[in-house]
Design a protein around this motif. Structure first.
Motif, PDB file in Angstrom:
ATOM      1  N   LEU A  69      56.269  33.872 -23.795  1.00 34.75           N
ATOM      2  CA  LEU A  69      55.771  32.528 -24.078  1.00 34.75           C
ATOM      3  C   LEU A  69      55.752  32.303 -25.576  1.00 34.75           C
ATOM      4  O   LEU A  69      55.925  33.237 -26.356  1.00 34.75           O
ATOM      5  CB  LEU A  69      54.352  32.363 -23.523  1.00 34.75           C
ATOM      6  N   GLU A  70      55.503  31.071 -25.987  1.00 35.26           N
ATOM      7  CA  GLU A  70      55.356  30.764 -27.408  1.00 35.26           C
ATOM      8  C   GLU A  70      53.903  30.404 -27.672  1.00 35.26           C
ATOM      9  O   GLU A  70      53.356  29.497 -27.050  1.00 35.26           O
ATOM     10  CB  GLU A  70      56.251  29.603 -27.806  1.00 35.26           C
ATOM     11  N   CYS A  71      53.274  31.133 -28.588  1.00 37.03           N
ATOM     12  CA  CYS A  71      51.884  30.878 -28.944  1.00 37.03           C
ATOM     13  C   CYS A  71      51.781  29.479 -29.545  1.00 37.03           C
ATOM     14  O   CYS A  71      52.514  29.131 -30.467  1.00 37.03           O
ATOM     15  CB  CYS A  71      51.393  31.924 -29.944  1.00 37.03           C
ATOM     16  N   GLN A  72      50.868  28.696 -29.053  1.00 42.78           N
ATOM     17  CA  GLN A  72      50.705  27.330 -29.541  1.00 42.78           C
ATOM     18  C   GLN A  72      49.848  27.265 -30.797  1.00 42.78           C
ATOM     19  O   GLN A  72      49.684  26.193 -31.376  1.00 42.78           O
ATOM     20  CB  GLN A  72      50.111  26.440 -28.445  1.00 42.78           C
ATOM     21  N   ARG A  73      49.336  28.394 -31.241  1.00 45.50           N
ATOM     22  CA  ARG A  73      48.582  28.451 -32.493  1.00 45.50           C
ATOM     23  C   ARG A  73      49.498  28.828 -33.652  1.00 45.50           C
ATOM     24  O   ARG A  73      49.541  28.153 -34.658  1.00 45.50           O
ATOM     25  CB  ARG A  73      47.438  29.462 -32.363  1.00 45.50           C
ATOM     26  N   CYS A  74      50.275  29.899 -33.487  1.00 42.73           N
ATOM     27  CA  CYS A  74      51.123  30.380 -34.582  1.00 42.73           C
ATOM     28  C   CYS A  74      52.612  30.120 -34.343  1.00 42.73           C
ATOM     29  O   CYS A  74      53.420  30.385 -35.223  1.00 42.73           O
ATOM     30  CB  CYS A  74      50.881  31.864 -34.836  1.00 42.73           C
ATOM     31  N   MET A  75      52.957  29.633 -33.136  1.00 38.51           N
ATOM     32  CA  MET A  75      54.331  29.285 -32.769  1.00 38.51           C
ATOM     33  C   MET A  75      55.281  30.484 -32.729  1.00 38.51           C
ATOM     34  O   MET A  75      56.487  30.335 -32.862  1.00 38.51           O
ATOM     35  CB  MET A  75      54.894  28.200 -33.696  1.00 38.51           C
ATOM     36  N   LYS A  76      54.740  31.679 -32.530  1.00 41.09           N
ATOM     37  CA  LYS A  76      55.559  32.885 -32.404  1.00 41.09           C
ATOM     38  C   LYS A  76      55.596  33.320 -30.939  1.00 41.09           C
ATOM     39  O   LYS A  76      54.628  33.137 -30.206  1.00 41.09           O
ATOM     40  CB  LYS A  76      55.005  34.013 -33.271  1.00 41.09           C
ATOM     41  N   PRO A  77      56.723  33.917 -30.513  1.00 44.29           N
ATOM     42  CA  PRO A  77      56.800  34.387 -29.130  1.00 44.29           C
ATOM     43  C   PRO A  77      55.906  35.601 -28.893  1.00 44.29           C
ATOM     44  O   PRO A  77      55.653  36.382 -29.814  1.00 44.29           O
ATOM     45  CB  PRO A  77      58.278  34.751 -28.956  1.00 44.29           C
ATOM     46  N   PHE A  78      55.411  35.715 -27.670  1.00 39.80           N
ATOM     47  CA  PHE A  78      54.637  36.888 -27.274  1.00 39.80           C
ATOM     48  C   PHE A  78      54.808  37.115 -25.782  1.00 39.80           C
ATOM     49  O   PHE A  78      55.165  36.206 -25.038  1.00 39.80           O
ATOM     50  CB  PHE A  78      53.159  36.752 -27.663  1.00 39.80           C
ATOM     51  N   VAL A  79      54.576  38.338 -25.359  1.00 38.50           N
ATOM     52  CA  VAL A  79      54.746  38.710 -23.956  1.00 38.50           C
ATOM     53  C   VAL A  79      53.443  38.436 -23.207  1.00 38.50           C
ATOM     54  O   VAL A  79      52.367  38.881 -23.611  1.00 38.50           O
ATOM     55  CB  VAL A  79      55.135  40.203 -23.836  1.00 38.50           C
ATOM     56  N   PRO A 133      49.446  28.340 -23.988  1.00 38.79           N
ATOM     57  CA  PRO A 133      49.496  29.791 -24.218  1.00 38.79           C
ATOM     58  C   PRO A 133      49.216  30.141 -25.676  1.00 38.79           C
ATOM     59  O   PRO A 133      49.704  29.471 -26.584  1.00 38.79           O
ATOM     60  CB  PRO A 133      50.919  30.168 -23.825  1.00 38.79           C
ATOM     61  N   MET A 134      48.401  31.179 -25.876  1.00 36.70           N
ATOM     62  CA  MET A 134      48.080  31.644 -27.224  1.00 36.70           C
ATOM     63  C   MET A 134      47.863  33.149 -27.212  1.00 36.70           C
ATOM     64  O   MET A 134      47.400  33.697 -26.215  1.00 36.70           O
ATOM     65  CB  MET A 134      46.812  30.972 -27.751  1.00 36.70           C
ATOM     66  N   HIS A 135      48.163  33.776 -28.354  1.00 36.20           N
ATOM     67  CA  HIS A 135      47.785  35.174 -28.549  1.00 36.20           C
ATOM     68  C   HIS A 135      46.261  35.269 -28.453  1.00 36.20           C
ATOM     69  O   HIS A 135      45.559  34.311 -28.775  1.00 36.20           O
ATOM     70  CB  HIS A 135      48.139  35.650 -29.973  1.00 36.20           C
ATOM     71  N   ASP A 136      45.759  36.423 -28.084  1.00 36.30           N
ATOM     72  CA  ASP A 136      44.325  36.656 -28.228  1.00 36.30           C
ATOM     73  C   ASP A 136      43.975  36.619 -29.707  1.00 36.30           C
ATOM     74  O   ASP A 136      42.991  36.017 -30.117  1.00 36.30           O
ATOM     75  CB  ASP A 136      43.911  37.994 -27.619  1.00 36.30           C
ATOM     76  N   VAL A 137      44.789  37.297 -30.497  1.00 39.52           N
ATOM     77  CA  VAL A 137      44.672  37.286 -31.954  1.00 39.52           C
ATOM     78  C   VAL A 137      46.096  37.149 -32.489  1.00 39.52           C
ATOM     79  O   VAL A 137      46.949  37.978 -32.204  1.00 39.52           O
ATOM     80  CB  VAL A 137      44.029  38.583 -32.491  1.00 39.52           C
ATOM     81  N   CYS A 138      46.340  36.096 -33.268  1.00 37.53           N
ATOM     82  CA  CYS A 138      47.681  35.883 -33.815  1.00 37.53           C
ATOM     83  C   CYS A 138      48.010  36.965 -34.843  1.00 37.53           C
ATOM     84  O   CYS A 138      47.109  37.535 -35.453  1.00 37.53           O
ATOM     85  CB  CYS A 138      47.775  34.502 -34.458  1.00 37.53           C
ATOM     86  N   PRO A 139      49.293  37.245 -35.041  1.00 38.68           N
ATOM     87  CA  PRO A 139      49.689  38.246 -36.023  1.00 38.68           C
ATOM     88  C   PRO A 139      49.084  37.936 -37.399  1.00 38.68           C
ATOM     89  O   PRO A 139      48.966  36.785 -37.791  1.00 38.68           O
ATOM     90  CB  PRO A 139      51.216  38.133 -36.062  1.00 38.68           C
ATOM     91  N   ASP A 140      48.700  39.002 -38.124  1.00 37.49           N
ATOM     92  CA  ASP A 140      48.003  38.851 -39.405  1.00 37.49           C
ATOM     93  C   ASP A 140      48.853  38.220 -40.488  1.00 37.49           C
ATOM     94  O   ASP A 140      48.368  37.453 -41.305  1.00 37.49           O
ATOM     95  CB  ASP A 140      47.511  40.213 -39.906  1.00 37.49           C
TER      96      ASP A 140
END
Length: 167
Positions: A69-79, A133-140
């Motif tokens: 999916l694509e995180c809607q907070r940071c716009m990066k893909p994640f599983v 969809p969002m990461h629990d914690v977006c990449p730093d």
């Protein structure tokens, strides 16, 4: 391409039916149409059909795997891990579909015969994906469009108002 497998929902009195398989998430075009490239993410699925203890035709849908999916907070893909198990009742007419007699019973679908097993699995997967969809914690490490790392902290635009309030 995965070959279609069907459940005959009208002939469950002859005994339970079971189908299972594995599919690459990228092959589920309705599911991933707006998602990033799926790579080799796979979904293991199964569908068992039977008549339950109150004489309803029911399907148990199971699926495990992952989608990208694509995180809607940071716009990066994640599983996003997928692990669903759902019971669905099969009804043969719209009156049964809309009957609210058993509010605690399983969800209902309308089917008069052959049911595309993978199509139902894909429907259940679509329903399991979060709306936002969002990461629990977006990449730093976030980067600006220039490629420079973002500053650790930015001054709040409301800091000036806070200072005025103290005066």
């Amino acid at each position: 391409m995965t070959t279609k497998q069907y459940i005959d929902t009208l002939n469950l009195s002859g005994g339970p039916q079971f189908v299972e398989g594995q599919v690459l998430s990228g092959e589920l075009t309705r599911l991933v149409q707006d998602f990033p490239a799926q790579g080799d993410s796979a979904i293991q699925w199964s569908l068992s059909a039977s008549i339950d203890h109150v004489n309803r035709r029911v399907l148990e849908v199971r699926a495990q795997g992952s989608v990208v999916l694509e995180c809607q907070r940071c716009m990066k893909p994640f599983v996003w891990p997928v692990d669903i198990s759902n019971m669905v009742e099969v009804v043969t007419d719209e009156a049964q579909l809309e009957d609210d007699g058993d509010a605690d019973g399983p969800d209902r679908i309308l089917c008069n015969g052959r049911l595309d097993a993978l199509g139902l699995v894909e429907d259940e997967l679509i329903l399991s994906i979060p709306y936002v969809p969002m990461h629990d914690v977006c990449p730093d490490t976030l980067e600006l469009s220039t490629g420079e790392p973002m500053p650790e902290s930015r001054p709040s635009p409301f800091a000036v108002l806070g200072e005025l309030k103290k005066s």
